[in-house]
Scaffold this motif. Sequence first.
Motif, PDB file in Angstrom:
ATOM      1  N   HIS A   1      11.649   9.953 -10.281  1.00 40.93           N
ATOM      2  CA  HIS A   1      11.427  11.266 -10.881  1.00 40.93           C
ATOM      3  C   HIS A   1      12.032  12.304  -9.946  1.00 40.93           C
TER       4      HIS A   1
ATOM      5  N   HIS B   1      10.729  14.922  -8.089  1.00 37.52           N
ATOM      6  CA  HIS B   1      10.080  15.555  -6.938  1.00 37.52           C
ATOM      7  C   HIS B   1      10.952  15.360  -5.692  1.00 37.52           C
TER       8      HIS B   1
ATOM      9  N   ASP C   1      10.426  14.337  -2.725  1.00 35.23           N
ATOM     10  CA  ASP C   1      10.275  13.141  -1.894  1.00 35.23           C
ATOM     11  C   ASP C   1      10.939  11.912  -2.533  1.00 35.23           C
ATOM     12  N   HIS C   2      11.534  12.104  -3.676  1.00 37.13           N
ATOM     13  CA  HIS C   2      12.290  11.025  -4.330  1.00 37.13           C
ATOM     14  C   HIS C   2      13.761  11.405  -4.502  1.00 37.13           C
TER      15      HIS C   2
ATOM     16  N   HIS D   1       3.533  10.229 -14.315  1.00 36.62           N
ATOM     17  CA  HIS D   1       3.312  10.481 -12.892  1.00 36.62           C
ATOM     18  C   HIS D   1       1.829  10.309 -12.596  1.00 36.62           C
TER      19      HIS D   1
HETATM   20 ZN    ZN Z   1       6.014  12.718  -7.436  1.00 34.06          ZN
END
Ligand code: ZN
Length: 348
Positions: free
Chosen positions: A124, A126, A128-129, A187
């Motif tokens: 996804h 965000h 941190d990805h 999520h």
């Molecule tokens: Zn996330």
Amino acid sequence: MGRGTIATWLKRAKLAALGTVAVLVLLAAILVWLWRDRPDLNNVAWPPPPTPGENSGTVTATWLGVTTLLFDDGETQILIDGFFSRPSLYDVLLDRPIDNDAPMVNYAMDEFRMRQLAAIIPVHSHYDHAMDIGAVARRSSASVLGSESSANIARGAGVIEDQVVVVVPGETYEFGNFRVRLLSSRHAPIGWRGSISFPGTIDEPLRMPEPVSAFREGGSYTVVIEHPEGTTIVQGSAAFNEGQLDDIDADVVMLGVGGVGTLGEEYVAQYWQHLVTSTGALAVYPIHFDDFTKPFGEIVPVPRFLGDFEETAGWLEALRDRWDQDTRLYVPKFGEPIALYEPPSPAT
Ligand SMILES: [Zn+2]
């Protein structure tokens, strides 16, 4: 006001100020204690993951922290996520603008030999990805495969449109001998009161620097990676759509456990049933248990109050023992290739 009254008032104000300071100091001390109280990975006594050798197949996966994973069969590489720049805890908490750490992206791509990258697939959008998916795509010829939001992260980084693929969920995409499907998932509800943090979509090319709050979720996926040697499911966020994996068999599940410790054992039991029991996977690797505000390569479990990985690991073991006795559990080691599949059975 008489002199006496002023003196009394001053005394009271001083006491109130002292009281406030004492409360603040106490709160800060509690916060620091909570932040430092972390599980110990050594207490999760599972056998080490299988390493490539004579008796393994050719497909490996290398875990690079959070849910960044490099799949490789010797000819083709697929990168799930791309998160090498590590904004600090303060950048995240204060929502300060963040930017790609170019030397770190260069280092990671060189150190882990990303020379045959065919696809970059964020679970996804965000940060941190997906923070570095554009930076990696620009340094390779790989396609970025994901939601419109992920496409806009790539576009904002200057990735050419030829390399940007907005997926059709459920469709099969081929890269060498890999066949990849992205299934619409959800999520984990780990935001305030069961919400999702930074929901919504990124509707325009996202040009960094931008704060972490600019990285909207943009839709979450279950990634199914098939290869003649076996099938791996990557579940980045700990959630599922009812019945979605009913017709899918897998050998390995990369199981995102970020925040599940706070969702409770019953939630994790359902999660396990949908991802592991229903797919018949024989190996499960929890991922997303590490603190993503630490520098790239430093694996430290998140503080207990955000989800105690030791406790989660205990739940996973109990669920395995209850429903899937033949399934093995492994904690991935940063940067060390895992041999995902047994060799194809010799022809008789
Ligand atoms: Zn996330």
